[in-house]
Motif scaffolding. Structure first.
Motif, PDB file in Angstrom:
ATOM      1  N   GLU A   1       0.832  -1.199   0.000  1.00 22.27           N
ATOM      2  CA  GLU A   1       0.000   0.000   0.000  1.00 22.27           C
ATOM      3  C   GLU A   1       0.869   1.253   0.000  1.00 22.27           C
ATOM      4  N   ALA A   2       1.904   1.250   0.826  1.00 21.31           N
ATOM      5  CA  ALA A   2       2.830   2.387   0.829  1.00 21.31           C
ATOM      6  C   ALA A   2       3.470   2.541  -0.539  1.00 21.31           C
ATOM      7  N   GLY A   3       3.844   1.433  -1.150  1.00 26.48           N
ATOM      8  CA  GLY A   3       4.445   1.482  -2.472  1.00 26.48           C
ATOM      9  C   GLY A   3       3.525   2.080  -3.520  1.00 26.48           C
ATOM     10  N   THR A   4       2.245   1.771  -3.437  1.00 27.02           N
ATOM     11  CA  THR A   4       1.298   2.333  -4.411  1.00 27.02           C
ATOM     12  C   THR A   4       1.178   3.845  -4.256  1.00 27.02           C
ATOM     13  N   GLU A   5       1.530   4.350  -3.069  1.00 25.75           N
ATOM     14  CA  GLU A   5       1.493   5.793  -2.818  1.00 25.75           C
ATOM     15  C   GLU A   5       2.852   6.452  -3.081  1.00 25.75           C
ATOM     16  N   GLY A   6       3.763   5.688  -3.704  1.00 28.99           N
ATOM     17  CA  GLY A   6       5.063   6.236  -4.069  1.00 28.99           C
ATOM     18  C   GLY A   6       6.051   6.319  -2.931  1.00 28.99           C
ATOM     19  N   ILE A   7       5.829   5.535  -1.870  1.00 28.76           N
ATOM     20  CA  ILE A   7       6.709   5.534  -0.707  1.00 28.76           C
ATOM     21  C   ILE A   7       7.591   4.286  -0.757  1.00 28.76           C
TER      22      ILE A   7
ATOM     23  N   GLN B   1      10.360   2.409  -9.100  1.00 30.90           N
ATOM     24  CA  GLN B   1       8.926   2.687  -8.993  1.00 30.90           C
ATOM     25  C   GLN B   1       8.128   1.405  -9.219  1.00 30.90           C
ATOM     26  N   GLY B   2       7.162   1.153  -8.368  1.00 29.48           N
ATOM     27  CA  GLY B   2       6.299  -0.018  -8.549  1.00 29.48           C
ATOM     28  C   GLY B   2       6.763  -1.265  -7.828  1.00 29.48           C
ATOM     29  N   THR B   3       7.826  -1.152  -6.998  1.00 34.14           N
ATOM     30  CA  THR B   3       8.301  -2.324  -6.263  1.00 34.14           C
ATOM     31  C   THR B   3       8.505  -2.008  -4.790  1.00 34.14           C
TER      32      THR B   3
ATOM     33  N   VAL C   1       9.102  -7.160  -4.818  1.00 37.42           N
ATOM     34  CA  VAL C   1       7.706  -7.480  -5.138  1.00 37.42           C
ATOM     35  C   VAL C   1       7.105  -6.334  -5.936  1.00 37.42           C
ATOM     36  N   GLN C   2       6.451  -6.680  -7.048  1.00 36.14           N
ATOM     37  CA  GLN C   2       5.786  -5.651  -7.837  1.00 36.14           C
ATOM     38  C   GLN C   2       4.280  -5.737  -7.629  1.00 36.14           C
ATOM     39  N   PHE C   3       3.633  -4.574  -7.594  1.00 34.79           N
ATOM     40  CA  PHE C   3       2.187  -4.595  -7.360  1.00 34.79           C
ATOM     41  C   PHE C   3       1.385  -4.343  -8.622  1.00 34.79           C
TER      42      PHE C   3
END
Length: 259
Positions: A121-127, A164-166, A239-241
């Motif tokens: 979830e953090a990754g989807t927000e660019g964190i 980005q995206g992982t 891990v990629q989302f």
């Protein structure tokens, strides 16, 4: 980040008072400004669930009596990340760390994991985000052997960022620090759970069920997380989302048409 101290969001799925997150908080305080937003009770196996039909509560608390901000959230691990970024934090965090989970999140377990879903979830927000897990389900598990490796991986991500995206899925073997051989960058092993339900009855005669099962590793590869952990290494799986199966797009291209 400039001269500003990194802002680090800490969460988990075992609950805000779990020993694993307390150990992770202690380490993260060495790297920057820590804000903790974690579930008020265990949320293991919740995956990427979010709260949409119940009230969501988030209360400021003090567990260790230290100076960092800490919140107990009534929702899921993903709720914790969402409410932290939308309502609590004054700016976008430089890093989100989730864990340290009591138990494995390697291989297929990643899709069920609340720990990893918070990181995703953090990754989807660019964190930039990392999920940490120890292969020990006991509440009195010894997290000290993870310290050196948590620091090394955290420092790497803060210095280098992530594509980005992982996000990173990190699992630690249940070993003394001196017996851990190092870190292996791995792929997720192909595995599954052979599941069954233990059917029981209440005193009133109503049926109920407990999910049980056995983990089956189908993958003999020496580049997987399961192999690395079995050989005494810390496994790191990017891990990629983006769940798109790009190869399958080509194989089913004849299904597409225009009217």
């Amino acid at each position: 980040m400039g001269s500003e101290k990194p802002l680090i969001l800490v969460t988990n799925d075992d609950g805000v008072t779990a020993p694993g997150i307390r150990h992770l908080i202690k380490i993260m305080k060495e790297f920057g400004e820590v804000v903790v937003v974690a579930p008020d009770s265990p949320q293991s196996g919740m995956g990427h669930a979010i709260t949409i039909t119940d009230n969501l509560y988030c209360d400021k608390i003090k567990v260790d009596g230290d100076s960092y901000e800490e919140y107990s959230c009534s929702g899921t691990p993903v709720d914790c990340v969402k409410i932290a970024t939308q309502e609590i934090l004054k700016r976008k965090p430089d890093l989100c760390v989730s864990g340290i989970n009591h138990g494995s999140n390697s291989s297929i377990n990643v899709i069920y994991s609340g720990t990893m879903s918070a990181a995703v979830e953090a990754g989807t927000e660019g964190i930039p985000a990392i999920g940490f897990s120890l292969l020990d389900y006991a509440m009195d598990a010894d997290f000290e052997p993870t310290t050196e490796f948590v620091k090394k991986i955290t420092n790497y991500v803060l210095q280098n960022d992530l594509p980005q995206g992982t996000v990173l899925n990190v699992n630690f073997p249940k070993l003394k620090a001196k017996n851990i051989k190092g870190i292996k960058i791995c792929r997720q092993a192909k595995a599954h759970w052979e599941e069954k339900y233990d059917k029981r009855q209440t005193p009133q005669g109503r049926d109920y069920y407990w999910l049980t099962g056995e983990f089956v590793n189908e993958d003999a590869g020496k580049d997987t997380d399961e192999w690395a952990l079995s050989k005494g290494y810390v496994s790191v799986v990017p891990v990629q989302f983006d769940l798109t199966a790009y190869q399958t797009m080509k194989s089913i291209k004849d299904l597409g048409y225009e009217r």
